[in-house]
Structure formats: C-alpha cells, structure tokens
Scaffold this motif. Structure first.
Motif, PDB file in Angstrom:
ATOM      1  N   VAL A  74       5.603   0.674  31.847  1.00  0.00           N
ATOM      2  CA  VAL A  74       6.480   0.802  32.763  1.00  0.00           C
ATOM      3  C   VAL A  74       5.891   0.109  34.037  1.00  0.00           C
ATOM      4  CG1 VAL A  74       7.714   2.489  34.272  1.00  0.00           C
ATOM      5  CG2 VAL A  74       7.262   3.068  31.951  1.00  0.00           C
ATOM      6  N   THR A  75       4.728  -0.183  34.099  1.00  0.00           N
ATOM      7  CA  THR A  75       4.312  -0.573  35.174  1.00  0.00           C
ATOM      8  C   THR A  75       4.295  -1.988  35.241  1.00  0.00           C
ATOM      9  OG1 THR A  75       1.842  -0.377  34.351  1.00  0.00           O
ATOM     10  CG2 THR A  75       2.629   1.420  35.896  1.00  0.00           C
ATOM     11  N   PHE A  94      10.330   6.875  38.307  1.00  0.00           N
ATOM     12  CA  PHE A  94       9.347   6.993  37.358  1.00  0.00           C
ATOM     13  C   PHE A  94       8.101   8.055  37.392  1.00  0.00           C
ATOM     14  CE2 PHE A  94      11.506   3.125  36.273  1.00  0.00           C
ATOM     15  CZ  PHE A  94      12.105   3.568  34.941  1.00  0.00           C
ATOM     16  N   ALA A  96       5.217   6.722  37.430  1.00  0.00           N
ATOM     17  CA  ALA A  96       4.531   5.921  36.358  1.00  0.00           C
ATOM     18  C   ALA A  96       3.113   5.808  36.678  1.00  0.00           C
ATOM     19  CB  ALA A  96       5.150   4.624  36.203  1.00  0.00           C
ATOM     20  N   SER A  97       2.248   5.909  35.509  1.00  0.00           N
ATOM     21  CA  SER A  97       0.856   5.619  35.650  1.00  0.00           C
ATOM     22  C   SER A  97       0.576   4.764  34.655  1.00  0.00           C
ATOM     23  CB  SER A  97      -0.043   6.777  35.857  1.00  0.00           C
ATOM     24  OG  SER A  97       0.312   7.481  34.738  1.00  0.00           O
ATOM     25  N   ASP A 100       1.929   4.523  30.554  1.00  0.00           N
ATOM     26  CA  ASP A 100       3.279   5.142  30.371  1.00  0.00           C
ATOM     27  C   ASP A 100       3.989   3.904  29.743  1.00  0.00           C
ATOM     28  OD1 ASP A 100       2.552   7.456  31.352  1.00  0.00           O
ATOM     29  OD2 ASP A 100       3.666   7.295  33.325  1.00  0.00           O
ATOM     30  N   ASN A 126      10.402   7.750  30.686  1.00  0.00           N
ATOM     31  CA  ASN A 126      10.397   8.625  31.680  1.00  0.00           C
ATOM     32  C   ASN A 126      10.316  10.287  30.668  1.00  0.00           C
ATOM     33  OD1 ASN A 126       9.878   9.273  34.442  1.00  0.00           O
ATOM     34  ND2 ASN A 126      11.873   9.534  34.724  1.00  0.00           N
ATOM     35  N   GLY A 127       9.835  10.337  29.806  1.00  0.00           N
ATOM     36  CA  GLY A 127       9.923  11.768  28.858  1.00  0.00           C
ATOM     37  C   GLY A 127      11.122  11.974  28.391  1.00  0.00           C
TER      38      GLY A 127
END
Length: 191
Positions: A74-75, A94, A96-97, A100, A126-127
């Motif tokens: 994602v990042t 998000f 986000a980290s 992810d 995003n789950g």
C-alpha cells in the motif's frame, strides 16, 4: 483388445501433448496500476502503484485455464504530491504501515474474444476482500527482442467503489468511484 489399448495410448499421449499453463513472473519495472477519481467536481486526480510483484500462469492455447496473482505494498502508492500520499496512508484512509498489501488473486477467466477476457478475482485491500471483474486484453505474447525469452503483456480496466474497501472518506464530494487502468509485462519463468 489391441485396438482398445492403442486408442488408450493415443488418448494418453494426446492429453500429455496438450499445453499446460506456464509460469510468467511480472516485470516490476514495466507493470503499473493507474487510478483516477473525481475531486470535488473540479478535477480528475491520478495516482499509481508500480514495482509490484506477481505471477501469471499463462495458457496461451486455453486462456480460460490461466490464472494471476499479484501483490503490492500500500505504501508504494504514488500520487505526485507527498502530502496527499501521507494523507492516504493516515487513518482517514488506509491507516497503512510497512507490510500492508493490496492483493488480487484470480478465481476465474471468461474468454470474450480473440485477445480479450473477463478476469474475476478476489481483491483484498484495507482488511476487506471483494470479488472484482477485470476487462483484460492480451497485448502481445512472444519473444522479447532484448531479453531473448518468452514475454507477455496485458492491459485491464475496472471501476471500484472505494467505500467498499473502507477508504470512502469525504465521499460523495471526493468521488467514490475509482477507475483502474492496469498494464503489466511478464517474463516466462526459468525452468
């Protein structure tokens, strides 16, 4: 009896001669997902993911027997403006980290034309996991002129609702619909 054995042997040989899907690895340097959405009715904003990983099990003789699996951090999203990227990674969107991922795994392929197909698959982001359909086109399959090995290129499009994936902040003012344009190249894996 001999005729039956001969027929069985020929049938076995014929089925063994049928091509099976071959593994192709995405060329990360020539694969992108470009997304666009409406910003307050004033502009169409664009971003992209690039440098992601994945594989295609490609059966050129029977494309419906093919499959695809892709993942991207994602990042790794690029929008052309660092503060927007930071905002997208925040809890507003998000949360986000590192680590992810956005993933897509095909669940079926319906051939719609000589070089076109609808690829159905599970998109996880995003789950949330939802089924999506990609309108896909084989651009070309053949020997890469510089790499000297089998290569394939595909384009695909789809439209998502970002609210379906819990990233719907500011909708409907910032468009909920996100158009995706995907273009990938893949090289045949070494045996």
């Amino acid at each position: 009896m001999k005729t039956t054995l001969l027929a069985a042997a020929l049938a076995t040989a014929a089925s063994a001669a049928l091509a099976a899907p071959e593994k192709y690895i995405l060329d990360s340097s020539h694969s992108q997902v470009v997304f666009t959405y409406n910003h307050l009715g004033f502009s169409t904003t664009t971003g992209m993911f690039s440098g992601f990983a994945g594989e295609i099990m490609f059966d050129q003789e029977d494309p419906a027997a093919s499959s695809v699996s892709v993942s991207m951090p994602v990042t790794s999203m690029l929008t052309g403006w660092e503060k927007r990227e930071e905002h997208f990674m925040s809890e507003d969107f998000f949360g986000a980290s590192d680590g992810d991922l956005v993933t897509f795994t095909s669940t079926g392929i319906e051939v719609t034309g000589e070089n076109t197909a609808k690829i159905t698959g599970d998109l996880s982001m995003n789950g949330v996991t939802k089924a999506v359909v990609l309108d896909a086109k084989l651009n070309q399959a053949g020997e890469h002129p510089m790499a000297g090995k089998p290569w394939a290129g595909f384009d695909a499009t789809t439209t998502l609702l970002r609210s379906d994936f819990n990233v719907g902040k500011f909708a409907p003012f910032v468009g909920d619909e996100v158009e995706l344009k995907i273009s990938v190249e893949a090289m045949k894996a070494e045996e």
